[in-house]
Scaffold this motif. Structure first.
Motif, short mmCIF file in Angstrom:
data_model
loop_
_atom_site.label_atom_id
_atom_site.label_comp_id
_atom_site.label_asym_id
_atom_site.label_seq_id
_atom_site.Cartn_x
_atom_site.Cartn_y
_atom_site.Cartn_z
N PRO A 270 -64.17 26.99 91.37
CA PRO A 270 -63.54 25.92 90.58
C PRO A 270 -63.59 24.56 91.24
O PRO A 270 -63.40 23.54 90.57
CB PRO A 270 -62.09 26.41 90.42
N GLU A 271 -63.86 24.50 92.56
CA GLU A 271 -63.96 23.20 93.23
C GLU A 271 -65.14 22.37 92.70
O GLU A 271 -65.17 21.15 92.87
CB GLU A 271 -64.12 23.41 94.73
N PHE A 272 -66.11 23.03 92.03
CA PHE A 272 -67.23 22.31 91.40
C PHE A 272 -66.76 21.79 90.03
O PHE A 272 -67.24 22.20 88.99
CB PHE A 272 -68.44 23.22 91.28
N SER A 273 -65.81 20.88 90.09
CA SER A 273 -65.10 20.45 88.88
C SER A 273 -65.64 19.17 88.27
O SER A 273 -65.13 18.70 87.25
CB SER A 273 -63.62 20.26 89.21
N ASP B 215 -66.36 15.01 95.63
CA ASP B 215 -66.87 14.09 96.65
C ASP B 215 -68.38 13.98 96.65
O ASP B 215 -68.96 13.16 97.38
CB ASP B 215 -66.37 14.49 98.04
N GLY B 216 -69.05 14.79 95.82
CA GLY B 216 -70.51 14.73 95.72
C GLY B 216 -71.25 15.37 96.87
O GLY B 216 -72.49 15.29 96.93
N GLY C 243 -77.97 20.90 96.51
CA GLY C 243 -77.85 19.90 97.57
C GLY C 243 -76.65 19.03 97.35
O GLY C 243 -75.66 19.44 96.73
N THR C 244 -76.71 17.79 97.83
CA THR C 244 -75.69 16.81 97.48
C THR C 244 -75.97 16.32 96.06
O THR C 244 -77.07 16.51 95.51
CB THR C 244 -75.71 15.62 98.43
N LEU C 245 -74.98 15.68 95.46
CA LEU C 245 -75.17 15.16 94.10
C LEU C 245 -76.30 14.13 94.08
O LEU C 245 -77.12 14.12 93.14
CB LEU C 245 -73.87 14.54 93.60
N ALA C 246 -76.39 13.31 95.10
CA ALA C 246 -77.47 12.31 95.16
C ALA C 246 -78.83 12.97 95.26
O ALA C 246 -79.80 12.54 94.62
CB ALA C 246 -77.23 11.37 96.34
#
Length: 336
Positions: free
Chosen positions: A223-226, A258-259, A319-322
């Motif tokens: 759920p942290e992938f909110s 936080d991405g 990966g990271t969101l970027a």
């Protein structure tokens, strides 16, 4: 075209096939003795004996020193992916036999006969719950370096007599005769942590359907992938997306606020007859503390869809969101 359904802690959009006895009935005549002989012959010819089956515990690795990814499969899930970790962080919320990185299918769905009532599922059945065994049958597994291949005879999500949202299971067996083959490679192009994910759904000869829904891949995440995002191919950028539920035409990404960690799903157009898709779905199940994305293809022919293999290829950016945004921008012109 159909209403979404929730299978316990597992969710599908909407998804029927004839069972093995129907297939034998159409190929061996009307004698009950011939039915039994036909079933015995087919199983003996097509499937290894249980003593020869692999146990499904395997691991593959990929990435670089500062970007490592580890994928784990387990016997409990008949070789379905139980865990995906990038830089030590878990991306999969594996609880029952529905919440994994896995594939499933269904056929001839209507408002009165929903997806879960005839729903071959890679990892196992609803009845398997959080237990140590799967009703699905792993037939083959190869895991070496950054590459994984499995072949699985899928269980029906519901056992005969069970119901989903009041609708009775249409299958008469717990184990289907539909087979899923998956081929997973860690690394694609310049991205060592991306997944090149290919699946083949094998619909048995003699099966009679007018429509199919293939959930080529779904990922159930903690759920942290909110934070939900949609990739816009026209701009090459991610844009905020509601948590739905439902499907859209553009790739979907789920990330931590936080991405720092993100995973999504991408598939370019794949020209196949009588097929719509891909479409990309997303859901948030607050009560069950899980979120989900998926990639879906639908096949329809009023005269009957063909039996045989249905092949789909997808890319999973991790990966990271970027980083995920750049991966999707790299891939937006791809065609298989």
């Amino acid at each position: 075209p159909f209403a979404p359904m929730t299978r316990g802690s597992k969710h599908y959009s909407t998804f029927v096939r004839t069972d093995l006895s129907t297939f034998v009935r159409t190929t061996t005549g009307n004698s009950p003795i011939r039915w039994i002989a036909g079933i015995s012959f087919l199983l003996a010819a097509a499937l290894p004996c249980s003593a020869d089956l692999p146990n499904g515990n395997a691991q593959i690795h990929g990435g670089t020193n500062d970007s490592t990814i580890v994928i784990t499969t387990t016997r409990r899930l008949a070789g379905a992916i139980d865990s995906l970790k990038w830089n030590g962080h878990e991306f999969i919320n594996s609880t029952d036999h529905g919440r994994q990185l896995q594939s499933a299918c269904s056929f001839d769905n209507t408002w009165d006969a929903g997806a879960e009532t005839f729903n071959p599922t890679e990892a196992g059945s609803r009845r398997d719950g959080a237990g140590a065994n799967s009703t699905s049958r792993l037939l083959e597994i190869t895991a070496s370096g950054n590459h994984l291949r499995t072949r699985t005879q899928m269980a029906f999500w519901l056992a005969p007599g069970e119901r989903s949202e009041g609708q009775l299971a249409r299958n008469t067996n717990t184990l289907s005769d539909y087979v899923l083959t998956k081929d997973v490679t860690i690394g694609f192009g310049r991205w060592p942590q991306a997944l090149d994910y290919r699946v083949t759904f094998s619909v048995p000869a003699g099966a009679q359907h007018v429509s199919a829904q293939f959930e080529a891949l779904t990922g159930y995440m903690p759920p942290e992938f909110s934070s939900f995002w949609e990739f816009n191919p026209a701009t090459g950028k991610l844009q905020p997306l509601s948590d739905g539920p439902g499907e859209i035409k553009n790739p979907v990404v789920l990330a931590t606020p936080d991405g720092n960690f993100a995973m999504g799903i991408f598939a370019p157009p794949q020209q196949q007859p009588e097929t719509r898709g891909p479409s990309f779905g997303r859901w948030k199940f607050a009560g069950a503390r899980v979120v989900k994305w998926n990639c879906v293809y639908r096949v329809h022919n009023p005269q009957g869809i063909r039996s045989g293999d249905y092949n789909y290829r997808m890319l999973v950016p991790v990966g990271t969101l970027a980083q995920v945004e750049v991966m999707l921008r790299d891939w937006r012109e791809l065609r298989w």
